[in-house]
Motif scaffolding. Structure first.
Motif, mmCIF file in Angstrom:
data_model
loop_
_atom_site.group_PDB
_atom_site.id
_atom_site.type_symbol
_atom_site.label_atom_id
_atom_site.label_comp_id
_atom_site.label_asym_id
_atom_site.label_seq_id
_atom_site.Cartn_x
_atom_site.Cartn_y
_atom_site.Cartn_z
ATOM 1 N N GLY A 88 0.804 -1.219 0.000
ATOM 2 C CA GLY A 88 0.000 0.000 0.000
ATOM 3 C C GLY A 88 0.835 1.266 0.000
ATOM 4 N N ASN A 89 2.133 1.116 0.270
ATOM 5 C CA ASN A 89 3.038 2.258 0.283
ATOM 6 C C ASN A 89 4.460 1.743 0.092
ATOM 7 O OD1 ASN A 89 3.483 0.983 2.738
ATOM 8 N ND2 ASN A 89 2.631 2.630 3.962
ATOM 9 N N ASP A 90 5.395 2.645 -0.138
ATOM 10 C CA ASP A 90 6.793 2.245 -0.196
ATOM 11 C C ASP A 90 7.214 1.804 1.201
ATOM 12 O OD1 ASP A 90 7.030 2.876 -2.887
ATOM 13 O OD2 ASP A 90 7.850 4.871 -2.512
ATOM 14 N N PRO A 91 8.038 0.766 1.309
ATOM 15 C CA PRO A 91 8.477 0.320 2.631
ATOM 16 C C PRO A 91 9.265 1.407 3.359
ATOM 17 C CG PRO A 91 9.139 -1.240 0.916
ATOM 18 C CD PRO A 91 8.596 -0.041 0.229
ATOM 19 N N LYS A 92 9.054 1.497 4.673
ATOM 20 C CA LYS A 92 9.839 2.399 5.516
ATOM 21 C C LYS A 92 10.968 1.575 6.115
ATOM 22 C CE LYS A 92 5.914 5.298 6.491
ATOM 23 N NZ LYS A 92 4.853 5.627 7.420
ATOM 24 N N ILE A 93 12.189 1.981 5.837
ATOM 25 C CA ILE A 93 13.365 1.233 6.268
ATOM 26 C C ILE A 93 14.038 1.979 7.415
ATOM 27 C CG2 ILE A 93 15.550 0.213 5.529
ATOM 28 C CD1 ILE A 93 13.021 -0.873 4.078
ATOM 29 N N SER A 94 14.390 1.242 8.464
ATOM 30 C CA SER A 94 15.114 1.832 9.584
ATOM 31 C C SER A 94 16.120 0.819 10.113
ATOM 32 C CB SER A 94 14.141 2.258 10.685
ATOM 33 O OG SER A 94 13.367 1.164 11.112
ATOM 34 N N LEU A 95 16.957 1.290 11.022
ATOM 35 C CA LEU A 95 17.966 0.434 11.643
ATOM 36 C C LEU A 95 17.738 0.399 13.146
ATOM 37 C CD1 LEU A 95 21.105 1.659 9.685
ATOM 38 C CD2 LEU A 95 19.972 -0.546 9.421
ATOM 39 N N ILE A 96 17.913 -0.787 13.754
ATOM 40 C CA ILE A 96 17.799 -0.939 15.203
ATOM 41 C C ILE A 96 19.042 -1.659 15.713
ATOM 42 C CG2 ILE A 96 15.273 -0.932 15.220
ATOM 43 C CD1 ILE A 96 15.389 -3.995 15.523
ATOM 44 N N ASN A 97 19.127 -1.858 17.014
ATOM 45 C CA ASN A 97 20.273 -2.540 17.647
ATOM 46 C C ASN A 97 21.598 -1.869 17.273
ATOM 47 O OD1 ASN A 97 18.459 -4.376 18.740
ATOM 48 N ND2 ASN A 97 18.765 -5.861 17.108
ATOM 49 N N ASN A 98 21.711 -0.579 17.603
ATOM 50 C CA ASN A 98 22.930 0.193 17.292
ATOM 51 C C ASN A 98 23.275 0.142 15.811
ATOM 52 O OD1 ASN A 98 23.336 1.001 19.968
ATOM 53 N ND2 ASN A 98 24.378 -0.925 20.442
ATOM 54 N N ASN A 99 22.251 0.313 14.971
ATOM 55 C CA ASN A 99 22.401 0.314 13.509
ATOM 56 C C ASN A 99 22.918 -1.011 12.950
ATOM 57 O OD1 ASN A 99 21.428 2.933 13.326
ATOM 58 N ND2 ASN A 99 23.460 3.817 13.540
ATOM 59 N N GLN A 100 22.674 -2.099 13.642
ATOM 60 C CA GLN A 100 23.141 -3.425 13.210
ATOM 61 C C GLN A 100 22.075 -4.204 12.428
ATOM 62 O OE1 GLN A 100 26.295 -4.718 13.757
ATOM 63 N NE2 GLN A 100 26.796 -2.684 14.491
ATOM 64 N N THR A 101 20.790 -3.923 12.668
ATOM 65 C CA THR A 101 19.708 -4.701 12.074
ATOM 66 C C THR A 101 18.777 -3.805 11.274
ATOM 67 O OG1 THR A 101 19.788 -6.204 13.973
ATOM 68 C CG2 THR A 101 17.834 -6.321 12.573
#
Length: 116
Positions: free
Chosen positions: A12-25
């Motif tokens: 329904g929309n473009d995926p929202k991408i983010s990083l978690i775990n100190n930018n590891q995941t």
């Protein structure tokens, strides 16, 4: 006990991408729409189709595939577990949301299949 959801639909929309775990995941969040087509019953009454929206979350390599090969409108198969989580909205109200945590993803668009 079994906790499994399977959905075939369109983003329904473009995926929202983010990083978690100190930018590891890498994490991908997006919605998928599934639509039941409308039909006319035997007595001539038209029953309108219905669209359901599903919140999807992918982690790690699956999130990477989603970020590279999908966009709004992409057709996709998702298999995963249903999860409920709580959050506090901008007005300070506690909300609950149901999500599918994806474990398996199949890209169904021909253009996506050619890119893999």
């Amino acid at each position: 006990m079994l906790n499994k959801a399977q959905v075939i639909g369109n983003l329904g929309n473009d995926p929202k991408i983010s990083l978690i775990n100190n930018n590891q995941t890498k994490v991908a969040n997006f919605t998928v729409a599934t639509t039941e087509r409308g039909y006319t019953s035997q007595d001539g009454i038209y029953v309108q189709g219905k669209t359901e929206w599903h919140n999807i979350v992918c982690f790690g390599k699956l999130a990477d595939v989603i970020s590279r090969y999908t966009k709004k409108g992409s057709r996709i198969f998702i298999e995963g577990k249903m999860r409920t989580r709580s959050y506090v909205d901008n007005n300070g109200i506690k909300r609950n949301i149901m999500e599918i945590n994806a474990e398996n993803v199949v890209l169904l668009d021909n253009r996506n299949m050619q890119q893999q």
